[in-house]
Every structure is written in C-alpha cells, then in structure tokens.
Design a protein around this motif. Structure first.
Motif, PDB file in Angstrom:
ATOM      1  N   GLY A 282       0.820  -1.207   0.000  1.00  0.00           N
ATOM      2  CA  GLY A 282       0.000   0.000   0.000  1.00  0.00           C
ATOM      3  C   GLY A 282       0.856   1.261   0.000  1.00  0.00           C
ATOM      4  N   LYS A 283       1.827   1.285   0.894  1.00  0.00           N
ATOM      5  CA  LYS A 283       2.654   2.488   1.002  1.00  0.00           C
ATOM      6  C   LYS A 283       3.544   2.671  -0.228  1.00  0.00           C
ATOM      7  CE  LYS A 283       2.220   2.804   5.947  1.00  0.00           C
ATOM      8  NZ  LYS A 283       2.770   2.609   7.297  1.00  0.00           N
ATOM      9  N   SER A 284       3.928   1.563  -0.849  1.00  0.00           N
ATOM     10  CA  SER A 284       4.704   1.693  -2.076  1.00  0.00           C
ATOM     11  C   SER A 284       3.857   2.302  -3.182  1.00  0.00           C
ATOM     12  CB  SER A 284       5.217   0.326  -2.532  1.00  0.00           C
ATOM     13  OG  SER A 284       6.046  -0.206  -1.559  1.00  0.00           O
ATOM     14  N   CYS A 285       2.616   1.837  -3.297  1.00  0.00           N
ATOM     15  CA  CYS A 285       1.730   2.404  -4.318  1.00  0.00           C
ATOM     16  C   CYS A 285       1.454   3.870  -4.014  1.00  0.00           C
ATOM     17  CB  CYS A 285       0.421   1.618  -4.377  1.00  0.00           C
ATOM     18  SG  CYS A 285       0.637  -0.055  -5.014  1.00  0.00           S
ATOM     19  N   GLN A 286       1.218   4.162  -2.731  1.00  0.00           N
ATOM     20  CA  GLN A 286       1.008   5.548  -2.329  1.00  0.00           C
ATOM     21  C   GLN A 286       2.246   6.383  -2.677  1.00  0.00           C
ATOM     22  OE1 GLN A 286       0.254   5.892   1.851  1.00  0.00           O
ATOM     23  NE2 GLN A 286       0.166   8.124   1.833  1.00  0.00           N
ATOM     24  N   GLY A 287       3.415   5.842  -2.365  1.00  0.00           N
ATOM     25  CA  GLY A 287       4.662   6.564  -2.589  1.00  0.00           C
ATOM     26  C   GLY A 287       4.916   6.830  -4.056  1.00  0.00           C
ATOM     27  N   THR A 288       4.589   5.861  -4.895  1.00  0.00           N
ATOM     28  CA  THR A 288       4.877   6.047  -6.316  1.00  0.00           C
ATOM     29  C   THR A 288       3.980   7.142  -6.903  1.00  0.00           C
ATOM     30  OG1 THR A 288       5.435   4.864  -8.319  1.00  0.00           O
ATOM     31  CG2 THR A 288       3.346   4.284  -7.318  1.00  0.00           C
ATOM     32  N   LEU A 289       2.760   7.250  -6.376  1.00  0.00           N
ATOM     33  CA  LEU A 289       1.883   8.328  -6.842  1.00  0.00           C
ATOM     34  C   LEU A 289       2.375   9.679  -6.316  1.00  0.00           C
ATOM     35  CD1 LEU A 289      -1.599   6.591  -6.507  1.00  0.00           C
ATOM     36  CD2 LEU A 289      -0.076   6.738  -8.474  1.00  0.00           C
ATOM     37  N   LYS A 290       2.950   9.647  -5.122  1.00  0.00           N
ATOM     38  CA  LYS A 290       3.575  10.861  -4.574  1.00  0.00           C
ATOM     39  C   LYS A 290       4.705  11.335  -5.500  1.00  0.00           C
ATOM     40  CE  LYS A 290       4.207  10.712   0.035  1.00  0.00           C
ATOM     41  NZ  LYS A 290       3.295  11.678   0.640  1.00  0.00           N
ATOM     42  N   LEU A 291       5.526  10.383  -5.937  1.00  0.00           N
ATOM     43  CA  LEU A 291       6.637  10.746  -6.824  1.00  0.00           C
ATOM     44  C   LEU A 291       6.149  11.337  -8.130  1.00  0.00           C
ATOM     45  CD1 LEU A 291       9.055   7.709  -6.346  1.00  0.00           C
ATOM     46  CD2 LEU A 291       9.522  10.085  -5.760  1.00  0.00           C
ATOM     47  N   ALA A 292       4.968  10.860  -8.571  1.00  0.00           N
ATOM     48  CA  ALA A 292       4.439  11.346  -9.841  1.00  0.00           C
ATOM     49  C   ALA A 292       3.740  12.689  -9.679  1.00  0.00           C
ATOM     50  CB  ALA A 292       3.483  10.320 -10.423  1.00  0.00           C
ATOM     51  N   GLY A 293       3.680  13.190  -8.447  1.00  0.00           N
ATOM     52  CA  GLY A 293       3.099  14.502  -8.222  1.00  0.00           C
ATOM     53  C   GLY A 293       1.585  14.509  -8.122  1.00  0.00           C
ATOM     54  N   HIS A 294       0.981  13.353  -7.836  1.00  0.00           N
ATOM     55  CA  HIS A 294      -0.481  13.312  -7.736  1.00  0.00           C
ATOM     56  C   HIS A 294      -0.974  13.875  -6.403  1.00  0.00           C
ATOM     57  CE1 HIS A 294      -1.188  11.342 -11.482  1.00  0.00           C
ATOM     58  NE2 HIS A 294      -0.326  10.356 -11.183  1.00  0.00           N
ATOM     59  N   SER A 295      -2.279  14.142  -6.368  1.00  0.00           N
ATOM     60  CA  SER A 295      -2.880  14.744  -5.179  1.00  0.00           C
ATOM     61  C   SER A 295      -2.844  13.773  -4.000  1.00  0.00           C
ATOM     62  CB  SER A 295      -4.337  15.099  -5.471  1.00  0.00           C
ATOM     63  OG  SER A 295      -5.064  13.906  -5.693  1.00  0.00           O
ATOM     64  N   GLU A 296      -2.931  14.351  -2.794  1.00  0.00           N
ATOM     65  CA  GLU A 296      -3.002  13.541  -1.574  1.00  0.00           C
ATOM     66  C   GLU A 296      -4.134  12.534  -1.672  1.00  0.00           C
ATOM     67  OE1 GLU A 296      -1.436  13.878   1.656  1.00  0.00           O
ATOM     68  OE2 GLU A 296       0.120  15.114   0.717  1.00  0.00           O
ATOM     69  N   ASP A 297      -5.211  12.984  -2.251  1.00  0.00           N
ATOM     70  CA  ASP A 297      -6.402  12.155  -2.360  1.00  0.00           C
ATOM     71  C   ASP A 297      -6.103  10.896  -3.180  1.00  0.00           C
ATOM     72  OD1 ASP A 297      -9.172  11.700  -1.955  1.00  0.00           O
ATOM     73  OD2 ASP A 297      -9.464  12.195  -4.092  1.00  0.00           O
ATOM     74  N   LEU A 298      -5.479  11.106  -4.325  1.00  0.00           N
ATOM     75  CA  LEU A 298      -5.165   9.960  -5.180  1.00  0.00           C
ATOM     76  C   LEU A 298      -4.096   9.072  -4.517  1.00  0.00           C
ATOM     77  CD1 LEU A 298      -5.989   8.736  -7.871  1.00  0.00           C
ATOM     78  CD2 LEU A 298      -4.015   9.850  -8.913  1.00  0.00           C
ATOM     79  N   GLN A 299      -3.160   9.727  -3.830  1.00  0.00           N
ATOM     80  CA  GLN A 299      -2.133   8.949  -3.128  1.00  0.00           C
ATOM     81  C   GLN A 299      -2.777   8.000  -2.133  1.00  0.00           C
ATOM     82  OE1 GLN A 299       0.898  11.358  -1.254  1.00  0.00           O
ATOM     83  NE2 GLN A 299       0.942  12.771  -2.974  1.00  0.00           N
ATOM     84  N   GLU A 300      -3.776   8.515  -1.429  1.00  0.00           N
ATOM     85  CA  GLU A 300      -4.445   7.697  -0.433  1.00  0.00           C
ATOM     86  C   GLU A 300      -5.153   6.515  -1.094  1.00  0.00           C
ATOM     87  OE1 GLU A 300      -7.564   8.953   2.887  1.00  0.00           O
ATOM     88  OE2 GLU A 300      -5.687  10.103   2.811  1.00  0.00           O
ATOM     89  N   LYS A 301      -5.728   6.782  -2.260  1.00  0.00           N
ATOM     90  CA  LYS A 301      -6.373   5.692  -3.004  1.00  0.00           C
ATOM     91  C   LYS A 301      -5.337   4.670  -3.427  1.00  0.00           C
ATOM     92  CE  LYS A 301     -10.542   7.947  -4.442  1.00  0.00           C
ATOM     93  NZ  LYS A 301     -10.972   9.105  -5.252  1.00  0.00           N
ATOM     94  N   GLY A 302      -4.161   5.164  -3.784  1.00  0.00           N
ATOM     95  CA  GLY A 302      -3.074   4.253  -4.125  1.00  0.00           C
ATOM     96  C   GLY A 302      -2.768   3.325  -2.963  1.00  0.00           C
ATOM     97  N   TYR A 303      -2.756   3.914  -1.751  1.00  0.00           N
ATOM     98  CA  TYR A 303      -2.500   3.105  -0.565  1.00  0.00           C
ATOM     99  C   TYR A 303      -3.558   2.013  -0.425  1.00  0.00           C
ATOM    100  CZ  TYR A 303      -2.390   1.709   4.317  1.00  0.00           C
ATOM    101  OH  TYR A 303      -2.356   0.964   5.466  1.00  0.00           O
ATOM    102  N   LEU A 304      -4.820   2.422  -0.585  1.00  0.00           N
ATOM    103  CA  LEU A 304      -5.905   1.447  -0.445  1.00  0.00           C
ATOM    104  C   LEU A 304      -5.790   0.347  -1.499  1.00  0.00           C
ATOM    105  CD1 LEU A 304      -8.917   3.778   0.347  1.00  0.00           C
ATOM    106  CD2 LEU A 304      -7.630   2.295   1.898  1.00  0.00           C
ATOM    107  N   PHE A 305      -5.455   0.747  -2.713  1.00  0.00           N
ATOM    108  CA  PHE A 305      -5.306  -0.240  -3.777  1.00  0.00           C
ATOM    109  C   PHE A 305      -4.281  -1.307  -3.386  1.00  0.00           C
ATOM    110  CE2 PHE A 305      -2.827  -1.748  -7.392  1.00  0.00           C
ATOM    111  CZ  PHE A 305      -3.812  -2.400  -8.113  1.00  0.00           C
ATOM    112  N   GLY A 306      -3.099  -0.837  -3.011  1.00  0.00           N
ATOM    113  CA  GLY A 306      -2.027  -1.772  -2.664  1.00  0.00           C
ATOM    114  C   GLY A 306      -2.404  -2.647  -1.480  1.00  0.00           C
ATOM    115  N   LYS A 307      -2.990  -2.024  -0.496  1.00  0.00           N
ATOM    116  CA  LYS A 307      -3.360  -2.766   0.712  1.00  0.00           C
ATOM    117  C   LYS A 307      -4.384  -3.846   0.390  1.00  0.00           C
ATOM    118  CE  LYS A 307      -6.437  -1.612   3.729  1.00  0.00           C
ATOM    119  NZ  LYS A 307      -7.244  -0.725   4.578  1.00  0.00           N
ATOM    120  N   HIS A 308      -5.430  -3.466  -0.326  1.00  0.00           N
ATOM    121  CA  HIS A 308      -6.478  -4.451  -0.639  1.00  0.00           C
ATOM    122  C   HIS A 308      -5.956  -5.545  -1.550  1.00  0.00           C
ATOM    123  CE1 HIS A 308      -9.705  -2.660   1.545  1.00  0.00           C
ATOM    124  NE2 HIS A 308      -9.561  -1.484   0.940  1.00  0.00           N
TER     125      HIS A 308
END
Lengths: 416, 438
Positions: A282-308
């Motif tokens: 989850g945190k890796s997916c969140q982190g990669t979206l952070k690197l791409a400059g995406h919004s906090e909101d999308l980053q959080e979704k990235g976390y959920l994606f990875g976690k689930h």
C-alpha cells in the motif's frame, strides 16, 4: 529488454544462490529459467500469463537481481557463504528458494505492481523529460522505488527466516545454524541499508518517512499474538463476544493498535496481514503516486489499492492448503482456520498444543474441520471483498494497458 | 626495528590516504613529513598513556619490552619538550588560549572542561527521548521492551555527546552567542545513538555474546527472531526521524552510515586478504563500523547549522579521526581491561576470530601469529597464545600510538573552530577517548 531478462535471469539466480539451483541444474544453466517457467505454468496458467503480459507493459521485470547487484562484493560474499550452508538445515536456503520459485509469492510481482500502478496513473505534466523512462511510461524514481519495495520485502522474509538459538535452546551442535543466522541477518541488513540509500537518493523526505514506516510495520508484524519458540504465529484465543473493530487511523504513519483486534477472526487476520504485507504494498503504491506529483487524495487511493490487493492475494494463498488432495502443515493464522476457530472455539485446544512448536499441531484434523466448516466460504468472501475494493480504485484511473494488466492480475488471483 | 619503522610509515600513508582532499590533505602531508622526519628517533610502539591500573591487571610475560619509555616528538601538534600524552598536549593549548584571550570580556575558564558535565542538560534526556520515540511507534509491549533494552541510560552515550558538542561548537563558530542548539541537531544526536543501538542488537544475534554493558545481552533474553525484528524496528523509527528533519543532504549522509555499518560487518566475515592488505582492510572496517557513524553524525549537525561544504568536511574529519581512535582504544582495551570494567568479557575479539590492531602489529614481530589469524584463532590454545604474544610484543603500544595520532589530528581540527567551551569540549573529548578505561 526481453533479451536481458533471459540472459540475466538464470545468471543472477546462479550467482546469488548457487545452492538453490542444485548441482544437476547448474550445468543446464541456460534452460533453468525456461524449465522453471514451464513448471509454474502447468500449475497456474492464468497467473503467469497475467504477470508476463504485465511485465512487457512496463519494459522489463523489476527484479533487483540486475547486473549492478551481480557485481557487488557483498552479494558475491553471500553467495560464497550460502554455498557452505548447503547440507545444513538452515531455513535461509528454503527462504531463498521460496523467493525465486514460489510462483505467486515471488518478489518480482511486488515491484511489478508498483510499476503498473505508476504507469496506469501517469504523472503530472511538470516532471522534466530527463526523469522519465519514456519507453516504459514510468519515472526513473518510480522504478527505483519498485526496487526498494522488493528489497524491503525480501529483507523481511530473510530476517524472518532466522532460527531462534536463544539459550537454553541448544539445537545447534555444529554451529551451522549460527552461521546461517549470521548470513541471513547480514543479507537482510544489506538489503535494508541499500533501500535506505536508494530512498535517500530520491530526495523526497515524505517518501522516506512513508517507506520507513512500512519497514516498522513489517517488524511489528512479528510480535502480533501468541508465538511458538521459533516465533511462528498462532491465532489468539477466540473471543466470545465479537466486537466491531476498525483499526485504521486516518494517518497511516501511525502504528496500529493491536490488542483489540486479537481474538476477532477477521480483525486479527486483517491486522496481521496489513502489518505483514498490505502496509508495504500500500505504502509503495502511495509513494509512487507521490513521486508522480499526484494529489493527496489519489495517493491515499493508491495506498488502499495496494493494501487491498495484498490482502486479496493473501486470502487466495490462505485457501491453497485446503484444496482437494492437499496435505502437510499450513499457517495457523490463515483465514480459513481463523474463521473456523471463531465458529467452533473448542477447537482452540488443538491450537494450544502448538504453543511450544507449531509442529505439534494435528494439521490433518484441523484441515478436516476447516473443510467441513464455514471457513473457506468466508475466506472466499473476504478475498472477493478485497479484490473488489482494489478494482474500485483501479476503475477510477483512465483506461490503459497498465490498468488492464492490473485488472488481469486481480482476476487471476480471484479465479484460482 | 628498522622493519617496524617502515611499517609505520606504510600505515601512516594508508591512514592519510583516507583523508578527503582539500584542506586536510594539505595538512596531512605536513604530518606525514613530520613522521618521516622523526622516524629514526622514534620508538613508535612506546606510548606512555596506558593507564597504570590496567597494566597491573594484565598478563605481562616479559616486562622488559613493556616498560613505558618517553618517546621523542613525532607530530607537529606536540611540542618536543613535552611528554607525549594527549592530556599534556591539549593542556598546553588551553593554557595557550587562556593567555591569548585575557583581553576578552568575561572569564574564560582555565580549568578542564568536562564534556559530559558541560552537556549535562542536553544529554540527560537523550535516552528518555529515544524511549518516547520508540513508544510512539508501537503498541506492543514486548517489542517496546526489547527495543528499549539498551536505552537504559547506562551507556556512555558517546555518540550523542560528540554530536551535541559539535553542534554547539559549530553553532558558536558560525553565529557566536546567538546560537542555541537546534531541535534538529538534538534529533541527530538521538538518531546516532539509535542507529548504533540497532547495530548492537543485530551484532548480539550474530556474535551470540552473553553480556553487554554489564547485563545479559538481548540475544540471551529473547527469541532471536524477535530481537532481529526489534533491531529493524529501531532502524525504521530512526529512519522516520531522519526523514522528518526534511533535509535531503542529512538523509543521504545518515543513510550512508547504515550502509557502512553493514558493509563493515561483511568485511568482518572474511579474512581472505593477504598480509599486506590486512591492515588497510582492518582500518577500512574500523572506519565503516565505528568512525562513519560519528563522522557523519557530526557532519549532519554542521549541515543543519548551515555550514558550507568545507566546514562540514572539517567536522567530518574530526569525527572520523575521533571514531578511528575510539575503536583503536576499544580494540586495545579488549586486551588489557578486566571484564568487570568493560561489562563484557575480555579478549572477546580473539574469541570471535577477529584480528584487531594489537594482533596485526604483534604479527610483525611474531610471524607465527599469521596462521592463527588465517584460521581465525579456531584451534585450541590459539586465543591464549595470541593473547600472550600480543602482550610480549609492542602491539598494544603501537595501537595506542596510532590512536593517539588520530586524536591529535582530531584536536588539531577542533582547534580550528572559534574558541568556546564547546570547542574546548571537543578537544577534551578526544582526550577522553584516548584515555578512557572502558
């Protein structure tokens, strides 16, 4: 790219793990990976197709067993020492083999997911061309992060594979185990220290903090609930009154509360595997979206994606030992067994027999109970829940080949 | 004798080779010259700073070769007419400064600065802060208990001490009285102790030691898998704290420490290098395992103070020399100190199969040590024999001599900073490292 994979794959395996390949196969070097691929394919066709298709989309497998690693002194050192361990019983060898051969569990898949979600989400327009890997559609920094994910995960598995030699447990007359522990501990530390450096080089302190918290979660996972002498997990005694337990604080940098989850089958299972796997992916997916400059909101979704996705994956793995014709031991904290215990708490006395060592548990008896009980069905539902949660996030991203590949991987997990 | 002098020149060169380019390299030529110039008269192995109390406790088979002799000068830092100890060396400098600054307003204390006393307020809470940081990161009692086992306040806290001392000295150097200790600098001091402890915890699992700091070591108390994970946990929390400093360079510098520690540990595994490479190998290992942490944490506090590259490099060199000296003295104490003073058994390194500086020096005189080094003192009687030969040889004095050189270099650098109690503390810390008993 494809060529480099064919060339490097087996070579890397041989150099890193001279013993894992075995003497017979050592000579048939070039064919070892092909043989491995075939073997796995016969078992799980969909999974492998989904993964290999996906690998093509992001260029090449992310595996950190690249040339850079082959040329490192430390890895050469480890390989040398691993050879000495052949013939001993140290679980490090099993861990190493598992990392490379255990189809679904293999480490490449994790980095791959990170890269796929990176590509599927794209990046903001203000990122300079220099930092992009245009052919693969990801950023160089994201590729580095994918590598870090694999290193952290591998390091954790290797550290988990130590043998407990705490006195007076004198089970090591030859000193093999102590030596194996030394190698395992150092190899894991080496991977961790490299992750530190790779992360530092990305010059993004929020990311460093996020990924460090994932390492913390992984180490926390090894303390949850009762343990036998080798630190194998046993489920906590089922609680009679089930309390609704929500364990996720809004800020995932905070540690998770453990005690309240124990004894509630689903909460305990979720807690264990979020710490163990979901947090890192989850945190890796969140982190990669952070690197791409995406919004906090999308980053959080990235976390959920990875976690689930990690949880769906785990639920799928948990069901395997109960398929028709299976035998032998299985994890005592797998979802089917935990649900069954919840349903029939008197079974816990069989679990208690394993407090010293999980080998003392009557696995066949428990397997029969699980198969006859509601556990498998509940696990299937759990898996579906998590798969769908992951798909839901995925569907918010624009259609792309990377998105399709991720959907295929989820489907492959779901079908098996 | 002749061959030993050559050896000394040789490792001198190796030592200075480690210095980074720039100001320090320039000075190093000076030092090397000084050494070369003085070689004919030097008895390199005959330092006089071995604490006398210790000598009584050791097994000394041959008193003749062991008697302290007063060596001639060897280093530009030291006045030829003085006895060669770091104590007299810095003492003269403090007096020197005191006379130089009599026109200054306010009293400039002429008494000896005790860094621990000086930093009492800064240091008294370090362990509490670390424990709190770990507490905030887990709700699991057993993890917390293992992770905080070595943060009981009984350690020497030498790393935080040096880091805070340097932070205050460099703040004064750059900003004069306006300078307080930055919160981020205090954090670095804590982080350095955490990284150190994480590596101790893993070392204990690797080496299966029984005692540390006078109590049973972690691997005796708990499941080794849990202990390993607790080490990872401490590192992860430290790493989160580093990230919160929000300084890219500091993160890079401190990540390098972690990498150095692991690589140093790897170097300790193998002894395949030849006799010629052995000393360089030992020094590199010593840098990675000990000096890197001290050097890079003082570098970090100076980066946080806003120091430019030249200045932060200077602080790095101070830490590096201090760290090397610290470990050399540690390796020496392993041969002369009593178990009670060290809190761990003596000759522990030999028992672990490690050839440290005293053995490597002794090897010059007693080549029969070579095969023992190669087989890592595995055969019965090896440890005892090596122990005896080290005491017979000049190995301990030579180690002391080398440590002293590094301390002198550290002191030389410390004297380049603007004078303040903390700057003096840096000088005293170098002396403390050299003359400590445990």
């Amino acid at each position: 790219m494809a060529l480099s994979k064919v060339l490097l794959g087996p070579l890397a395996l041989r150099r890193l793990l001279p013993c894992a390949i075995g003497h017979r196969q050592e000579r048939a070097l070039a064919s070892s990976e092909i043989r491995f691929a075939k073997l796995a394919q016969e078992k799980k066709p969909d999974w492998n197709r989904a993964v290999s298709e996906a690998e093509k989309i992001v260029g090449y497998p992310t595996s950190f067993l690249s040339l850079r690693w082959l040329l490192s002194d430390e890895i050469a050192n480890v390989a040398l020492h691993l050879r000495k361990l052949v013939g001993s019983n140290h679980p490090l060898l099993k861990t190493a083999k598992g990392l490379l051969y255990n189809g679904k569990n293999n480490m490449q898949a994790w980095g791959l997911i990170v890269l796929l979600i990176s590509k599927a989400a794209g990046h903001t327009a203000d990122i300079p061309d220099m930092e992009q890997d245009k052919a693969a559609g990801v950023l160089h920094s994201q590729r580095a992060l994918a590598e870090v994910t694999e290193m952290i995960r591998t390091s954790h598995l290797v550290h988990k594979g130590l043998v407990n030699l705490q006195p007076p447990n004198n089970i090591d007359p030859t000193g093999d185990m102590m030596f194996g522990n030394k190698i395992a501990l150092l190899s894991g530390d080496y991977l961790l220290s490299n992750s530190c450096i790779e992360l530092a080089n990305l010059r993004n302190q929020d990311l460093v903090e996020l990924m460090s918290s994932a390492v913390r979660d992984l180490s926390e996972a090894e303390f949850v609930g009762p343990r036998d002498k080798q630190n194998n997990p046993l489920p906590a005694k089922p609680k009679t009154n089930q309390v609704e337990y929500t364990q996720f604080t809004e800020n995932n940098l905070e540690p998770l509360v453990v005690s309240e989850a124990l004894g509630n089958a689903q909460a305990e299972w979720t807690l264990r595997h979020v710490l163990n796997a979901g947090s890192l992916l989850g945190k890796s997916c969140q982190g990669t979206l952070k690197l791409a400059g995406h919004s906090e909101d999308l980053q959080e979704k990235g976390y959920l994606f990875g976690k689930h996705l990690a949880l769906a994956w785990q639920a799928c793995l948990d069901r395997e030992p109960f398929q028709h014709g299976s035998s032998g031991p299985f994890s005592l904290v797998c979802a089917p067994l935990m649900f069954t215990l919840q349903h029939k708490p008197e079974l816990y006395e069989h679990i208690e027999k394993g407090m010293d060592t999980v080998d003392d548990v009557d696995y066949e008896l428990l397997r029969k109970e699980v198969i006859d009980g509601p556990g498998l069905e509940l696990t299937k539902n759990l898996q579906k829940e998590h798969s769908q949660a992951a798909l839901k996030v995925l569907n918010e991203l624009p259609a792309s080949d990377a998105r399709t590949a991720l959907a295929n991987i989820i489907a492959a997990v779901q079908e098996s | 004798m002749a061959s030993r002098s050559i050896l000394n020149i040789r490792f001198q060169e190796k030592l200075w080779f480690f210095c980074s380019p720039g100001i320090v390299r320039r000075k190093s030529v000076l030092c090397a010259n000084g050494v070369v110039k003085n070689v004919p008269g030097v008895q390199p192995g005959t330092g006089d700073a071995l604490p006398d109390g210790n000598r009584l406790a050791t097994h000394v088979p041959n008193n003749d070769t062991h008697k302290p002799q007063i060596p001639t000068a060897w280093h530009p830092c030291v006045r030829p007419e003085q006895n060669l100890t770091a104590r007299t060396c810095y003492g003269s400098q403090i007096r020197h400064f005191a006379t130089m600054n009599t026109h200054r307003p306010g009293p400039m204390p002429d008494y000896q600065v005790d860094p621990y006393h000086l930093l009492e307020d800064d240091l008294k809470d370090v362990y509490t802060y670390v424990r709190n940081a770990l507490r905030r990161n887990t709700y699991q009692e057993d993890l917390y208990e293992i992770a905080t086992y070595y943060f009981d306040g009984n350690g020497k806290a030498i790393r935080p001490m040096v880091a805070i001392l340097m932070a205050r000295a460099i703040n004064y150097h750059m900003y004069k009285e306006k300078s307080g200790l930055l919160a981020s600098q205090r954090e670095v001091a804590m982080i350095s102790e955490m990284i150190h402890t994480a590596s101790l915890v893993h070392d204990d699992v690797i080496d299966q030691s029984d005692f540390r700091r006078g109590k049973p070591s972690v691997n005796v108390m708990w499941n080794h898998k849990k202990v390993t994970m607790a080490g990872d946990f401490i590192l992860a929390v430290a790493s989160m704290m580093i990230a919160r400093l929000k300084n890219d360079d500091v993160t890079l510098v401190l990540s390098q420490v972690v990498s150095d520690l692991v690589q140093g540990e790897f170097m300790q595994l193998g002894s395949k290098e030849t006799e010629n490479e052995r000393f360089a190998h030992y020094l590199t290992k010593t840098y990675r395992k000990t000096a890197s942490l001290i050097a890079n944490s003082v570098k970090s506090v100076s980066i946080l103070a806003g120091a430019d590259e030249e200045l932060s490099d200077l602080t790095y060199q101070y830490g590096r020399n201090l760290g090397l000296a610290f470990q050399l003295v540690d390796d020496l104490l392993d041969f002369v100190s009593s178990s009670a003073a060290m809190g761990k058994p003596t000759a522990a390194d030999l028992k672990l199969g490690l050839a440290t500086a005293p053995v490597l020096f002794a090897c010059e005189k007693y080549p029969e040590l070579n095969p023992m080094i190669m087989r890592r003192f595995q055969e019965p009687g090896d440890v005892e024999k090596a122990f005896e030969l080290v005491h017979k040889s000049q190995g301990l004095e030579q180690t002391q001599f080398l440590a002293k050189q590094h301390c002198s270099e550290a002191i030389r650098i410390a004297n380049m900073f603007k004078e303040s109690p903390y700057q003096k503390g840096l000088v005293v810390a170098a002396d403390y490292v050299l003359n400590r008993m445990k």
